[in-house]
Scaffold this motif. Structure first.
Motif, PDB file in Angstrom:
ATOM      1  N   PRO A 205       0.817  -1.226   0.000  1.00 41.35           N
ATOM      2  CA  PRO A 205       0.000   0.000   0.000  1.00 41.35           C
ATOM      3  C   PRO A 205       0.845   1.267   0.000  1.00 41.35           C
ATOM      4  O   PRO A 205       0.293   2.367  -0.103  1.00 41.35           O
ATOM      5  CB  PRO A 205      -0.814  -0.124   1.294  1.00 41.35           C
ATOM      6  CG  PRO A 205      -0.047  -1.067   2.153  1.00 41.35           C
ATOM      7  CD  PRO A 205       0.634  -2.014   1.223  1.00 41.35           C
ATOM      8  N   TYR A 206       2.163   1.112   0.099  1.00 44.61           N
ATOM      9  CA  TYR A 206       3.043   2.277   0.123  1.00 44.61           C
ATOM     10  C   TYR A 206       3.958   2.327  -1.102  1.00 44.61           C
ATOM     11  O   TYR A 206       4.965   3.020  -1.099  1.00 44.61           O
ATOM     12  CB  TYR A 206       3.897   2.258   1.403  1.00 44.61           C
ATOM     13  CG  TYR A 206       3.070   2.030   2.630  1.00 44.61           C
ATOM     14  CD1 TYR A 206       2.248   3.033   3.131  1.00 44.61           C
ATOM     15  CD2 TYR A 206       3.079   0.807   3.288  1.00 44.61           C
ATOM     16  CE1 TYR A 206       1.475   2.826   4.251  1.00 44.61           C
ATOM     17  CE2 TYR A 206       2.301   0.593   4.407  1.00 44.61           C
ATOM     18  CZ  TYR A 206       1.500   1.603   4.883  1.00 44.61           C
ATOM     19  OH  TYR A 206       0.717   1.392   5.983  1.00 44.61           O
ATOM     20  N   SER A 207       3.603   1.581  -2.137  1.00 46.21           N
ATOM     21  CA  SER A 207       4.410   1.596  -3.352  1.00 46.21           C
ATOM     22  C   SER A 207       4.210   2.905  -4.100  1.00 46.21           C
ATOM     23  O   SER A 207       3.324   3.702  -3.778  1.00 46.21           O
ATOM     24  CB  SER A 207       4.048   0.415  -4.251  1.00 46.21           C
ATOM     25  OG  SER A 207       2.700   0.499  -4.663  1.00 46.21           O
ATOM     26  N   THR A 208       5.037   3.103  -5.112  1.00 45.89           N
ATOM     27  CA  THR A 208       5.016   4.374  -5.846  1.00 45.89           C
ATOM     28  C   THR A 208       3.682   4.630  -6.522  1.00 45.89           C
ATOM     29  O   THR A 208       3.216   5.759  -6.610  1.00 45.89           O
ATOM     30  CB  THR A 208       6.142   4.385  -6.890  1.00 45.89           C
ATOM     31  OG1 THR A 208       7.386   4.185  -6.220  1.00 45.89           O
ATOM     32  CG2 THR A 208       6.177   5.703  -7.639  1.00 45.89           C
ATOM     33  N   GLY A 209       3.024   3.594  -7.003  1.00 44.62           N
ATOM     34  CA  GLY A 209       1.723   3.789  -7.636  1.00 44.62           C
ATOM     35  C   GLY A 209       1.680   3.224  -9.040  1.00 44.62           C
ATOM     36  O   GLY A 209       2.629   2.594  -9.525  1.00 44.62           O
ATOM     37  N   GLU A 210       0.552   3.463  -9.705  1.00 48.64           N
ATOM     38  CA  GLU A 210       0.322   2.880 -11.027  1.00 48.64           C
ATOM     39  C   GLU A 210       1.076   3.638 -12.115  1.00 48.64           C
ATOM     40  O   GLU A 210       1.238   4.850 -12.036  1.00 48.64           O
ATOM     41  CB  GLU A 210      -1.173   2.886 -11.337  1.00 48.64           C
ATOM     42  CG  GLU A 210      -1.957   1.801 -10.618  1.00 48.64           C
ATOM     43  CD  GLU A 210      -1.974   2.000  -9.122  1.00 48.64           C
ATOM     44  OE1 GLU A 210      -1.897   1.005  -8.387  1.00 48.64           O
ATOM     45  OE2 GLU A 210      -2.054   3.155  -8.677  1.00 48.64           O
ATOM     46  N   GLU A 211       1.474   2.879 -13.132  1.00 47.62           N
ATOM     47  CA  GLU A 211       2.187   3.476 -14.259  1.00 47.62           C
ATOM     48  C   GLU A 211       1.266   3.724 -15.449  1.00 47.62           C
ATOM     49  O   GLU A 211       1.619   4.488 -16.348  1.00 47.62           O
ATOM     50  CB  GLU A 211       3.350   2.564 -14.666  1.00 47.62           C
ATOM     51  CG  GLU A 211       4.400   2.441 -13.561  1.00 47.62           C
ATOM     52  CD  GLU A 211       5.432   1.371 -13.842  1.00 47.62           C
ATOM     53  OE1 GLU A 211       6.649   1.674 -13.730  1.00 47.62           O
ATOM     54  OE2 GLU A 211       5.035   0.228 -14.167  1.00 47.62           O
ATOM     55  N   PHE A 212       0.113   3.072 -15.472  1.00 51.08           N
ATOM     56  CA  PHE A 212      -0.859   3.328 -16.539  1.00 51.08           C
ATOM     57  C   PHE A 212      -2.257   2.962 -16.048  1.00 51.08           C
ATOM     58  O   PHE A 212      -2.431   2.225 -15.073  1.00 51.08           O
ATOM     59  CB  PHE A 212      -0.519   2.536 -17.809  1.00 51.08           C
ATOM     60  CG  PHE A 212      -0.753   1.048 -17.690  1.00 51.08           C
ATOM     61  CD1 PHE A 212      -1.957   0.476 -18.112  1.00 51.08           C
ATOM     62  CD2 PHE A 212       0.219   0.208 -17.170  1.00 51.08           C
ATOM     63  CE1 PHE A 212      -2.176  -0.890 -18.007  1.00 51.08           C
ATOM     64  CE2 PHE A 212       0.011  -1.159 -17.065  1.00 51.08           C
ATOM     65  CZ  PHE A 212      -1.187  -1.709 -17.486  1.00 51.08           C
ATOM     66  N   PHE A 213      -3.255   3.518 -16.725  1.00 54.50           N
ATOM     67  CA  PHE A 213      -4.663   3.264 -16.416  1.00 54.50           C
ATOM     68  C   PHE A 213      -5.399   2.970 -17.721  1.00 54.50           C
ATOM     69  O   PHE A 213      -5.226   3.698 -18.705  1.00 54.50           O
ATOM     70  CB  PHE A 213      -5.318   4.475 -15.754  1.00 54.50           C
ATOM     71  CG  PHE A 213      -4.621   4.967 -14.508  1.00 54.50           C
ATOM     72  CD1 PHE A 213      -5.068   4.597 -13.250  1.00 54.50           C
ATOM     73  CD2 PHE A 213      -3.520   5.812 -14.604  1.00 54.50           C
ATOM     74  CE1 PHE A 213      -4.434   5.053 -12.106  1.00 54.50           C
ATOM     75  CE2 PHE A 213      -2.877   6.277 -13.465  1.00 54.50           C
ATOM     76  CZ  PHE A 213      -3.333   5.898 -12.211  1.00 54.50           C
ATOM     77  N   ILE A 214      -6.197   1.903 -17.733  1.00 56.84           N
ATOM     78  CA  ILE A 214      -7.054   1.605 -18.875  1.00 56.84           C
ATOM     79  C   ILE A 214      -8.476   1.406 -18.371  1.00 56.84           C
ATOM     80  O   ILE A 214      -8.679   1.070 -17.201  1.00 56.84           O
ATOM     81  CB  ILE A 214      -6.577   0.340 -19.648  1.00 56.84           C
ATOM     82  CG1 ILE A 214      -6.570  -0.882 -18.729  1.00 56.84           C
ATOM     83  CG2 ILE A 214      -5.196   0.561 -20.251  1.00 56.84           C
ATOM     84  CD1 ILE A 214      -6.246  -2.184 -19.455  1.00 56.84           C
ATOM     85  N   PRO A 215      -9.482   1.633 -19.199  1.00 56.64           N
ATOM     86  CA  PRO A 215     -10.869   1.461 -18.743  1.00 56.64           C
ATOM     87  C   PRO A 215     -11.145   0.027 -18.282  1.00 56.64           C
ATOM     88  O   PRO A 215     -10.620  -0.940 -18.854  1.00 56.64           O
ATOM     89  CB  PRO A 215     -11.697   1.824 -19.977  1.00 56.64           C
ATOM     90  CG  PRO A 215     -10.793   2.675 -20.815  1.00 56.64           C
ATOM     91  CD  PRO A 215      -9.417   2.153 -20.583  1.00 56.64           C
ATOM     92  N   LEU A 216     -11.967  -0.103 -17.268  1.00 59.65           N
ATOM     93  CA  LEU A 216     -12.352  -1.426 -16.776  1.00 59.65           C
ATOM     94  C   LEU A 216     -12.972  -2.247 -17.902  1.00 59.65           C
ATOM     95  O   LEU A 216     -12.656  -3.440 -18.056  1.00 59.65           O
ATOM     96  CB  LEU A 216     -13.345  -1.275 -15.612  1.00 59.65           C
ATOM     97  CG  LEU A 216     -13.953  -2.564 -15.061  1.00 59.65           C
ATOM     98  CD1 LEU A 216     -12.884  -3.446 -14.438  1.00 59.65           C
ATOM     99  CD2 LEU A 216     -15.056  -2.244 -14.047  1.00 59.65           C
ATOM    100  N   ALA A 217     -13.848  -1.629 -18.699  1.00 60.68           N
ATOM    101  CA  ALA A 217     -14.500  -2.353 -19.795  1.00 60.68           C
ATOM    102  C   ALA A 217     -13.480  -2.842 -20.818  1.00 60.68           C
ATOM    103  O   ALA A 217     -13.634  -3.922 -21.403  1.00 60.68           O
ATOM    104  CB  ALA A 217     -15.534  -1.458 -20.461  1.00 60.68           C
ATOM    105  N   THR A 218     -12.432  -2.067 -21.049  1.00 58.99           N
ATOM    106  CA  THR A 218     -11.389  -2.469 -21.986  1.00 58.99           C
ATOM    107  C   THR A 218     -10.608  -3.656 -21.449  1.00 58.99           C
ATOM    108  O   THR A 218     -10.308  -4.615 -22.184  1.00 58.99           O
ATOM    109  CB  THR A 218     -10.434  -1.291 -22.253  1.00 58.99           C
ATOM    110  OG1 THR A 218     -11.182  -0.161 -22.706  1.00 58.99           O
ATOM    111  CG2 THR A 218      -9.384  -1.654 -23.283  1.00 58.99           C
ATOM    112  N   ALA A 219     -10.284  -3.604 -20.164  1.00 54.90           N
ATOM    113  CA  ALA A 219      -9.555  -4.714 -19.560  1.00 54.90           C
ATOM    114  C   ALA A 219     -10.369  -5.998 -19.613  1.00 54.90           C
ATOM    115  O   ALA A 219      -9.825  -7.081 -19.898  1.00 54.90           O
ATOM    116  CB  ALA A 219      -9.204  -4.369 -18.115  1.00 54.90           C
TER     117      ALA A 219
END
Length: 436
Positions: A205-219
């Motif tokens: 929970p303390y990591s740097t974070g996400e590098e990309f985001f895609i729509p849930l429907a796309t995933a």
């Protein structure tokens, strides 16, 4: 008189330099140990989004079978099923709703000098960005139309965008991600939520974070495998469609309400939804439907472990041990000044004046010890940061902890100086004058 006594306190540092140095070092080491540990605990338990933490809610619905269930049993799983998440998106009251799960995949950089590599991301709905106040450097989140049709669009983090495209605006450019061509629609500004309460499955929970985001429907359309835990109480059939229709829990849902007082309305909707699902043969345990705000969610999921709290208590115990040693050193320092105190008393100084003078001297020791303790705390945090990326995100001292360092050091010095100062006030002038 305060300024005068303060000057005397500064000059007194030169007296008995060995004792003074021992006091300052002892106090500084105790302050550094307690402050560095408390800084880590402060960052771990920090409210990551205080401006709306009381309006963000995560629901928990227990879909497991009745066999082996004891009423009142704690639900250890912290995710929900895909079908429950979708139903919450469609019907739950609130100003924003999102469902998400972690994803990971390889990317083929458009710059030929960079070989393909893997990166971690998130598959949320578009409300996620506004819900968690994610800032944008370029572009914006994908549109409702993109979300509805599961378009191949991606939002990149700024460090990842600069790595892939350089220091330019990459909106509109394309890259091959997880085997499919995606169009960049936005780039988030350097943004980091600690702890990452929105997704506590998969990674720290303390990591740097996400590098990309895609729509849930796309995933879902591309059957992107989730990056995180999944709990199944039944045999999962073959294929991604079986996962979507199952009672396996692997998705997290969030709801933002207009105010914290709307929690009861959301809870009522959740209970009514669960009752409707039971009529369809689901949710046979009839377990309570839980609803957590951000701080409640952190407490329920144990974001701050018991080990971290124990370490903080041990650090303060070490500080108390340092205080005991400081008391002994102050007694030794003040005892050699008995004749000076006797002369001052004989010349008319009251016990209260003697008390103030020596107490201010201990404050000076506390300030010097605080400065040295602060330097040692910074050094300790730098060493802690070397243990890993997650700890590097936590080992940062903010202004609150900076101010607390001096409060702790001065308070510790005053506490340690009370007994020696009181003993100094008890000096009898006549006995000291006779001994001269």
């Amino acid at each position: 008189m305060f300024a005068y006594y303060f000057k005397l306190g500064v000059r007194s540092l030169r007296r008995n330099p060995v004792l003074t140095a021992l006091m300052i070092i002892t106090l500084a080491v105790g302050v550094a140990a307690s402050v560095s540990t408390l800084t880590i605990l402060h960052m771990m338990s920090n409210d990551p989004i205080p401006q709306k933490s009381a309006r963000l809610f995560v629901p928990l619905i227990d879909p497991d079978p009745l066999e082996g269930y004891t009423p009142g049993q704690r639900q250890d799983d912290i995710q929900i099923t895909y079908q429950d998440a979708i139903n919450i998106l469609k019907g739950a009251p609130g100003v924003r709703r999102t469902a998400l799960y972690g994803v990971a995949g390889s990317v083929e950089p458009p710059r030929r000098e960079i070989p393909p590599f893997s990166m971690g991301g998130l598959a949320p709905t578009r409300d996620f960005f506004a819900m968690f106040d994610v800032p944008f450097a370029y572009g914006q989140a994908w549109t409702e139309a993109d979300e509805a049709r599961g378009a191949d669009v991606v939002v990149l983090s700024r460090p990842m965008a600069e790595k892939l495209f350089g220091d330019v605006n990459p909106v509109g450019k394309r890259l091959n991600l997880m085997g499919f061509p995606y169009t960049v629609v936005g780039v988030t500004e350097k943004w980091r939520m600690l702890p990452r309460v929105y997704l506590l499955q998969g990674g720290s929970p303390y990591s740097t974070g996400e590098e990309f985001f895609i729509p849930l429907a796309t995933a879902v359309r591309h059957e992107a495998q989730h990056n995180g835990g999944m709990s199944c109480s039944q045999n999962l059939g073959p294929g991604f469609a079986a996962r979507l229709a199952s009672d396996c829990t692997w998705v997290t849902a969030w709801v933002e309400t207009a105010s914290s007082s709307d929690r009861s309305e959301l809870q009522s909707w959740l209970d009514n939804y669960a009752n409707d699902q039971r009529k369809l043969g689901r949710l046979k345990r009839n377990a309570p439907n839980r609803l957590f705000d951000v701080t409640g969610w952190m407490e329920y999921t144990g974001v701050v472990g018991k080990d971290s709290k124990l370490q903080a208590w041990l650090a303060f115990g070490f500080l108390m041990l340092c205080l005991v040693n400081t008391v002994g050193l102050l007694l030794a320092k003040f005892s050699v000044r008995a004749s000076e105190i006797g002369v001052r008393r004989a010349l008319g100084a009251s016990r209260s004046e003697i008390f103030r003078q020596f107490l201010i001297e201990t404050v000076v020791v506390g300030l010097v010890g605080g400065v040295l303790g602060l330097l040692l705390a910074f050094g300790a945090l730098q060493l802690i940061a070397l243990s890993g990326r997650s700890m590097a995100n936590l080992a940062r001292m903010d202004w609150e902890m900076l101010a607390l360092t001096f409060v702790i050091s001065v308070s510790a010095a005053i506490l340690a100086g009370l007994l020696p100062t009181w003993r100094a006030c008890q000096v009898t002038p006549a006995i000291q004058l006779k001994s001269q």
